[in-house]
Design an enzyme around this catalytic site. Structure first.
Site, PDB file in Angstrom:
ATOM      1  N   LYS A   1     -10.581  13.388  24.909  1.00  0.00           N
ATOM      2  CA  LYS A   1     -10.595  13.138  26.276  1.00  0.00           C
ATOM      3  C   LYS A   1      -9.384  13.104  27.200  1.00  0.00           C
ATOM      4  CE  LYS A   1     -11.738   8.488  28.356  1.00  0.00           C
ATOM      5  NZ  LYS A   1     -10.480   8.127  29.113  1.00  0.00           N
TER       6      LYS A   1
ATOM      7  N   HIS B   1      -8.879  10.144  33.528  1.00  0.00           N
ATOM      8  CA  HIS B   1      -8.609   8.672  33.039  1.00  0.00           C
ATOM      9  C   HIS B   1      -8.825   7.681  34.231  1.00  0.00           C
ATOM     10  CE1 HIS B   1      -5.763   7.117  30.084  1.00  0.00           C
ATOM     11  NE2 HIS B   1      -6.171   5.581  30.975  1.00  0.00           N
TER      12      HIS B   1
ATOM     13  N   TYR C   1      -4.814   6.308  21.125  1.00  0.00           N
ATOM     14  CA  TYR C   1      -3.649   6.636  21.681  1.00  0.00           C
ATOM     15  C   TYR C   1      -2.474   7.010  20.405  1.00  0.00           C
ATOM     16  CZ  TYR C   1      -4.668   5.219  26.539  1.00  0.00           C
ATOM     17  OH  TYR C   1      -5.142   5.405  27.677  1.00  0.00           O
TER      18      TYR C   1
ATOM     19  N   THR D   1      -7.393  10.111  23.424  1.00  0.00           N
ATOM     20  CA  THR D   1      -6.894  10.250  24.998  1.00  0.00           C
ATOM     21  C   THR D   1      -5.814  11.087  24.911  1.00  0.00           C
ATOM     22  OG1 THR D   1      -7.780   8.022  25.520  1.00  0.00           O
ATOM     23  CG2 THR D   1      -6.311   8.962  26.750  1.00  0.00           C
TER      24      THR D   1
ATOM     25  N   SER E   1     -11.743   0.456  23.343  1.00  0.00           N
ATOM     26  CA  SER E   1     -10.726   0.828  23.910  1.00  0.00           C
ATOM     27  C   SER E   1      -9.431   0.448  22.747  1.00  0.00           C
ATOM     28  CB  SER E   1     -10.170   0.307  24.972  1.00  0.00           C
ATOM     29  OG  SER E   1      -8.883   0.369  25.487  1.00  0.00           O
TER      30      SER E   1
END
Length: 375
Positions: free
Chosen positions: A240, A264, A142, A168, A119
């Site tokens: 994603k 998510h 991100y 993402t 992450s």
């Protein structure tokens, strides 16, 4: 009497026999704020429930009298061989679940011969995770308003041996997570952002996680920016957060290496479809041009089988990994992955599928199939 009951619950939860039982053990282990952060969804949590329940409405059409004396669960993702189509999804701040954090999770991934997606909000640095073991690692990204920060993180991931970028795409703003608001959830320092960006955002409205995300994330990110991302890295890019055929086709046109069907973890737009319900639409739109993976609601090996029957190349598992980590550290994560693998292998055997190539659309019946059969 209360102590005896609590002792019994702890004893029952100490040796889970399936993945779902790790959740109760995690609930007993974690502070309420942290448990709520990991377990909660957006607003009414309709999609959170539906992510799991939608799997229960898919039934099997098993084949018999097939030689299943040997079962092969192995597959490959972007040419990386893994023991089963079960990958560790990107989930935030593992040190809230266990002191060893993402390092323990990465070691479990290596032990289980699978891929870990780290992450962006990892509590261990990219470098710490890379040095911990030889697991195949992807990096979740991100895009920040300050593109130089994004470039720095991508370069660090590439330099430290990460094999792909997972962009993402469903978070121009953070979803309304009411448990975090009530608990006034505080974001611990994000070590990967040290010297780049501060997470110390003050908010009187509740969760400072929401305030931090809305202040730092680039809400202008659009399809044209995929070209920019491709220009700053040699790593393959997966997107994603795809849930529709329209976006699936745009992803193919953008030249990405794969798609992850995801809502998510039901933490963004409530009343979005369950990912297993959206999967087939995306698979059909892609027409085999790039691999399609999915996350959300996977709690059994039978769920893995259903996802593959509907066209997924693999599934990503998030919350169960966190629950296993909270309960038993690295060993708990390994148990979660191995339980899912064992159940998946059994589902293959009982469905008459000795390898993944034998799993077909004809092995499952969906609600849509039942509706069509009545017409």
């Amino acid at each position: 009497m209360l102590k005896e009951t609590e002792g019994l619950i702890c004893e029952m939860a100490a040796e889970p026999v399936n993945v779902n039982e790790f959740q109760e053990l995690a609930r007993l282990t974690l502070p309420k704020m942290y448990y709520d952060f990991y377990s909660g969804g957006a607003e009414d949590q309709h999609t959170l429930k539906e992510n799991v329940e939608a799997f229960s409405r898919i039934t099997f059409r098993p084949r018999v009298l097939v030689d299943v004396s040997r079962i092969d669960t192995s597959t490959s993702i972007l040419s990386y061989n893994i023991s089963a189509p079960i990958i560790i999804a990107p989930t935030a701040i593992h040190q809230m679940a266990h002191p060893e954090g993402e390092v323990a999770t990465a070691r479990a991934a290596a032990a289980c011969n699978t891929i870990m997606v780290l992450s962006y909000s990892s509590s261990c640095t990219i470098e710490e995770v890379a040095a911990s073991c030889n697991a195949v690692r992807f990096y979740q990204l991100y895009v920040y308003k300050r593109r130089d920060i994004t470039r720095t993180l991508v370069n660090r991931a590439e330099r430290n041996g990460f094999k792909a970028i997972v962009l993402t795409a469903d978070t121009p703003r953070l979803g309304r997570r009411e448990k975090d608001i009530k608990n006034k959830m505080i974001v611990p320092p994000l070590k990967n952002l040290e010297g780049l960006l501060t997470a110390k955002v003050v908010s009187d409205a509740g969760s400072n996680l929401e305030a931090f995300a809305n202040e730092t994330m680039d809400a202008s990110l659009c399809w044209e920016d995929i070209g920019w991302l491709r220009s700053i890295t040699n790593l393959p890019i997966l997107i994603k957060g795809i849930l529709t055929r329209e976006d699936a086709k745009k992803a193919v046109q953008a030249g990405v290496a794969g798609i992850i069907v995801s809502n998510h973890g039901a933490r963004q737009l409530d009343y979005s479809p369950a990912t297993i319900s959206a999967l087939e639409e995306v698979v059909n739109a892609v027409e085999g041009k790039i691999p399609v993976l999915m996350d959300g609601g996977v709690r059994r090996g039978t769920d893995v089988f259903k996802a593959l029957a509907l066209g997924a190349k693999a599934v990503l598992v998030g919350r169960p990994v966190i629950y296993g980590l909270a309960a038993k550290g690295e060993h708990g994560v390994r148990q979660v992955i191995e339980m899912l693998k064992d159940e998946f292998e059994l589902a293959m055997a009982l469905s008459g599928c000795p390898s993944l190539k034998h799993i077909t659309r004809n092995h499952v019946r969906t609600e849509r199939d039942r509706l069509h059969s009545m017409l």
